[in-house]
Design a protein around this motif. Structure first.
Motif, short mmCIF file in Angstrom:
data_model
loop_
_atom_site.label_atom_id
_atom_site.label_comp_id
_atom_site.label_asym_id
_atom_site.label_seq_id
_atom_site.Cartn_x
_atom_site.Cartn_y
_atom_site.Cartn_z
N ASN A 131 5.20 1.03 -8.50
CA ASN A 131 4.00 2.14 -8.69
C ASN A 131 3.14 2.11 -9.93
N LEU B 171 0.88 -1.56 -9.48
CA LEU B 171 -0.13 -1.45 -8.50
C LEU B 171 -1.19 -0.27 -9.00
N THR C 256 3.16 4.72 2.21
CA THR C 256 2.45 5.28 1.20
C THR C 256 1.69 4.26 0.44
N ARG D 225 -1.38 3.64 2.28
CA ARG D 225 -2.37 4.75 1.84
C ARG D 225 -3.09 4.44 0.65
N ASN D 226 -2.45 3.98 -0.34
CA ASN D 226 -2.87 3.90 -1.60
C ASN D 226 -3.83 2.56 -1.67
N TRP E 290 -2.66 -0.60 -1.48
CA TRP E 290 -2.11 -1.78 -2.42
C TRP E 290 -1.49 -2.75 -1.46
N ASN F 53 5.59 10.96 1.02
CA ASN F 53 6.31 11.28 -0.23
C ASN F 53 7.81 11.18 -0.03
N SER G 162 10.45 10.58 -1.66
CA SER G 162 11.32 10.82 -2.72
C SER G 162 11.47 12.42 -2.67
#
Lengths: 308, 424
Positions: free
Chosen positions: B77, B80, B100, B103-104, B106, B383, B385
Motif C-alpha cells: 500500500n 504503490l 481495490t 481501482r487505484n 496499481w 475496503n 479491512s
C-alpha cells in the motif's frame, strides 16, 4: 571587450555579495529554513488539505472535497475515537506518574555511594537499551496465558492464572507496567544527573536546622531539582503519548479484538494503513495535533501565572 | 581565463552531480534484476527454493523480499501509493486486494501474456480462481494457491473417547465437550478468535448455517436469524471449549495450541496442514486427522478460495521480465512442486495428479470441499479491512459471552451503511 565583460561580471558578483552581506541572517539561515519548510510545513499543509477530502485507497486517485465531514464524523464517533482519546490520556498519565515516582525514589537511592553502585546502575539501565519491539515480544511470551512465565509464577504462589495482555480488561494496565519497566531507567538517568549537580550546602543547613529527611527532600531537594523534573516529565509524557511499537506488536492493528489498547496513534495507523482512508486519517491526526497544542497552551498559561 | 573556466567547470560538475542524484532517485532501473515481494508462505519456501533454475535459464537476477502477511499488505500500500518502481512482482490476496488495487490503478494488465501462451496454458486454471483475478475481462494476476477450511482433529483423543469423526456441527460440539471433560489439559476446540482474522474461518460456519455476508438484494446479511445462530454457535464453542485469550488468536496462536497437544478439534485452512504434521513443529504430528467441514443446518459449506496470486505493479519498469518470472513460477511443474509441499494450486491438471505425501484423509477432504465450497471467505468489497472489522466485532462479543443480538444489530446497521457507501 573582454575587459568590459569581466567588469560587468565583477560588478554583478559584487552586487550579489553585497546583497548577501546585507541579508546575511536570512542567507545563513536559509538551509535550515528550507529544510523546515520541506520536511514540516509542506507535509502539514498537505495533511490539512487531505483532511478536507474523501481520499481513499490511493492518494493519486481523484478525490472530492468534503470539507468538515471527516472532522464531524470523527468527533461524533463514540465507538472508537473517544475511547481512544481516553486510553491515550490514561496510558500517559498512569505510566508517567509511576515512572516519575519510582524514578525519583531510585535516583535518590543511587545518589549515595554504596558497594556495587556501578553495577547496580548498569543493570538498572538495561531495559532502556533494549529494542522496544524485542521488549514487546519478550513480554508477550512472559504474559502468554497458557504457557507464559507470569502465570507459572502465579501458579507456584497458589494464585489463579490471569489473562494479562490477552484479557481485554487487563491488557492496558499490563502494557502500562511494561512501559514503566522500560522507561523508568530513563527518568532515573535524568534525575540522577540533576541530583549529582546539586550543591550540598543547603542540605547541610537544613540538617542543622533540624529538618527531617522528608522535609529536606520536599522543601530543599525538589524545588532545586524542579527544572530537571520538568524536563524528564515533558520528555516522558511526549514519548508515552505517542507509544506505538509496544501496543502494535502485542495487540496488532486496531489495538486488539475489542480495541482494548487502541490509542489515538494506533487508531490513526488503522485508518491510514489498514483501511487506507487517508482523508479520515489526516483529520484524526490533525485533531490529535490540536489536542496536544491545546494541552501545551494551557500548561504554558499556568506556568506564566505561577511566575507572576 | 582561469576564473571563467573554473566557474564553468564547477557548473558542469554541479550539473553532473545533480543528474546523478536524479538518476539515483529513479532507482530500480536495472533490467537484469527482478524484485519480488512475497509473503511468508509454504508456497514461497517450496518454489523459490529452485529460483536458481530460473536465473540460469533466463540470465535474470531475482531479488526476493519476504514479509509477514500484514506487513506485505502494508508495504504494498505504501510503496504503490508512492509509485515505487522497485517491485516487479508481488504476492497479493485476490479476494482482498485485486479489486481495490485495480481501482487505484496499481495493476498491470496481463491479459495478452496470459491468454496467448498456449504452452503455459491459462485455460488449465480452475474457473473460480480465474474469476478472482479477472475484472471486466482483464487478467490482473495469476492464482498460485487455493485453500479450503477443513476440520483438524486428534485421532488418539477421539479413539480414547470412543467417538467417530463428527459429521455435523452438533456432533462436533458434543465431541468437544466429551473430550474436554475426559482430559483436563485439553481444550475441546480451538479456532481463530481475533476480530478480523477470525472472519475467514468463521465464514464456513456462517455458510453452513445457511447465511451469507451480503443478502441477495445487496444489503447486509448478518442480521438474519441464520447468521445469528452461526455467530452464537461459534462464540459458544470458543467460550465453552476454547483456550483462554482466544480473542487474541490468529492462525499462528491457534495452531500453536493445537500442535502443543492442547486442543482436540481445530477448524483452519488446509494450506497450513504441514504445521500440524511436521514433527519438528508439532508434538501431535502422528495423531492428526483431517475431515471435511462438519454439516450445519444448511449442509457442509466450507470456504474454497484462491488465497494468493502473483501480480505485476503498473509502476514496474520491468514488466516483461516480471511476466517471465510469473510464467515460470506458475507453470505446471512448479505447481506440482508446490503441491508436493502441501500448497494446493489452482491448475486443474495438478489437482488430478496423485500426491503421495499429502495425507489421504486430507486429500479426500480437499476434493469434497472443492465440490461444495463457497468461493469467498469474507465480504467481497473494496475496503475489505474495514468490512472484516465490522462483521468480526460480533464474533468477539459472542466469544466473550456478551449480548450477541445487540452486537449483531449494531454491526448489521454499520455494515448496511458501509455497503451503501461503497456503492455510491
Amino acid at each position: 571587450m573582454s575587459a568590459v565583460a569581466t567588469g560587468k561580471r565583477g560588478s554583478l558578483w559584487q552586487g550579489l555579495s553585497d546583497w548577501a552581506n546585507r541579508h546575511r541572517k536570512w542567507v545563513l539561515a536559509a538551509p535550515a529554513i528550507i529544510f523546515v519548510i520541506a520536511l514540516m510545513v509542506v507535509p502539514l499543509l498537505y495533511t490539512l488539505v487531505l483532511s478536507f477530502t474523501d481520499a481513499q485507497g490511493s492518494i493519486q486517485r481523484a478525490f472530492d472535497f468534503v470539507w468538515f465531514e471527516n472532522y464531524i464524523s470523527i468527533l461524533g464517533d463514540t465507538a472508537r475515537f473517544w475511547p481512544a482519546v481516553w486510553r491515550t490520556v490514561i496510558f500517559t498519565a498512569v505510566a508517567v506518574t509511576l515512572e516519575m515516582t519510582i524514578g525519583m525514589a531510585v535516583a535518590l537511592l543511587l545518589r549515595r555511594p554504596f558497594m556495587g553502585r556501578g553495577l547496580v546502575r548498569v543493570v538498572m539501565l538495561l531495559p532502556l537499551v533494549a529494542t522496544p519491539v524485542a521488549v514487546a515480544m519478550m513480554w508477550l511470551l512472559i504474559f502468554e496465558p497458557t504457557v507464559g512465565f507470569a502465570n507459572q509464577v502465579l501458579g507456584w504462589l497458589g494464585l489463579p492464572a490471569q489473562g494479562w495482555i490477552s484479557d481485554p480488561s487487563t491488557a492496558l494496565p499490563t502494557l502500562m507496567l511494561v512501559d514503566v519497566w522500560q522507561w523508568t531507567p530513563m527518568v532515573i538517568l535524568i534525575l540522577l544527573a540533576g541530583l549529582v549537580g546539586l550543591p550540598e550546602e543547603q542540605q547541610e543547613a537544613a540538617r542543622i536546622d533540624g529538618a527531617s529527611t522528608w522535609q529536606r527532600f520536599w522543601h530543599v531537594t525538589l524545588p532545586m531539582l524542579k527544572t530537571t523534573v520538568i524536563a524528564a516529565l515533558l520528555l516522558r509524557s511526549i514519548d508515552a503519548m505517542k507509544t506505538f511499537d509496544l501496543l502494535y506488536v502485542t495487540k496488532g492493528t486496531g489495538g486488539g479484538s475489542s480495541h482494548e489498547v487502541e490509542t489515538l496513534n494506533i487508531y490513526a495507523y488503522a485508518l491510514s494503513f489498514d483501511y487506507n482512508e487517508y482523508g479520515m486519517a489526516a483529520a484524526l491526526v490533525l485533531i490529535y495535533f490540536l489536542i496536544i497544542v491545546g494541552v501545551l497552551v494551557v500548561l504554558n498559561m499556568r506556568r506564566k501565572e505561577n511566575r507572576r | 581565463m582561469s576564473m571563467r573556466y573554473r566557474r564553468s567547470w564547477m557548473l558542469a560538475a554541479t550539473a553532473a552531480t545533480g543528474a546523478m542524484v536524479l538518476a539515483g532517485c529513479a532507482g530500480g532501473g536495472n533490467e537484469d534484476t527482478i524484485n519480488i515481494a512475497v509473503a511468508n508462505h509454504p508456497w514461497t519456501d517450496a518454489v523459490l527454493a529452485n529460483v536458481e533454475e530460473f536465473e540460469a535459464e533466463t540470465g535474470l537476477n531475482v531479488e526476493v523480499t519476504s514479509y509477514t502477511e500484514d506487513q506485505l499488505s502494508q508495504q504494498l500500500n505504501v510503496r504503490l501509493n508512492a509509485n515505487a518502481d522497485d517491485i516487479d512482482v508481488m504476492m497479493v490476496r485476490p479476494l482482498q486486494e485485486i479489486r481495490t488495487f485495480d481501482r487505484n490503478g496499481w495493476l498491470a494488465d496481463l491479459t495478452e501474456q496470459a491468454t496467448s501462451d498456449e504452452e503455459w496454458d491459462w485455460a488449465d486454471f480452475q474457473e473460480g480462481p480465474q474469476e478472482s483475478v479477472t475484472l471486466d475481462d482483464r487478467v490482473l494476476g495469476v492464482p498460485l494457491a487455493t485453500e479450503r477450511e477443513v476440520l483438524y482433529y486428534r485421532t488418539d483423543l477421539l479413539e480414547a473417547a470412543g467417538l467417530d469423526v463428527p459429521q455435523t456441527l452438533e456432533e462436533l460440539e458434543t465431541a468437544a465437550q466429551t473430550i474436554q471433560d475426559q482430559n483436563p489439559d485439553v481444550y475441546g476446540f480451538v479456532s481463530r478468535g481475533a476480530r478480523a482474522a477470525a472472519v475467514t474461518q468463521f465464514s464456513s460456519f456462517l455458510y453452513s448455517y445457511g447465511a451469507d455476508w451480503v443478502a441477495e438484494d445487496g444489503s447486509s446479511g448478518i442480521g438474519t436469524p441464520e447468521a445469528r445462530e452461526a455467530y452464537t454457535f461459534y462464540g459458544d464453542m470458543l467460550r465453552n471449549y476454547g483456550p483462554p485469550g482466544v480473542t487474541n488468536m490468529s492462525w499462528p496462536e491457534a495452531m500453536g495450541i493445537f500442535t502443543q497437544g492442547r486442543a482436540a478439534f481445530y477448524t483452519e485452512a488446509d494450506s497450513l496442514y504441514t504445521n500440524a504434521t511436521d514433527p519438528s513443529n508439532s508434538t501431535v504430528s502422528d495423531v492428526v486427522g483431517f475431515a471435511q467441514f462438519p454439516e450445519g443446518p444448511a449442509g457442509s459449506r466450507p470456504t474454497n478460495v484462491p488465497s494468493w496470486a502473483l501480480a505485476v505493479p503498473a509502476s514496474s519498469n520491468n514488466q516483461d521480465s516480471a511476466w517471465e518470472f510469473i510464467r515460470w513460477a506458475t507453470n505446471q511443474e512448479n505447481t506440482i512442486v508446490a503441491q508436493e509441499n502441501g500448497v494446493i494450486g489452482a491448475r486443474a491438471s495438478a489437482w488430478e495428479t496423485e500426491m503421495p505425501d499429502i495425507p489421504a484423509d486430507l486429500a479426500a477432504a480437499q476434493r469434497t470441499s472443492a465440490e461444495v465450497g463457497v468461493g469467498y471467505s469474507h465480504p467481497v468489497v473494496l475496503n475489505v479491512s474495514r468490512a472484516r472489522d465490522i462483521v468480526g466485532d460480533p464474533i468477539v462479543t459472542a466469544i466473550e459471552g456478551g449480548d450477541v443480538d445487540a452486537a449483531l444489530d449494531s454491526a448489521d446497521r454499520a455494515f448496511t451503511e458501509f455497503l451503501a457507501s461503497e456503492n455510491e
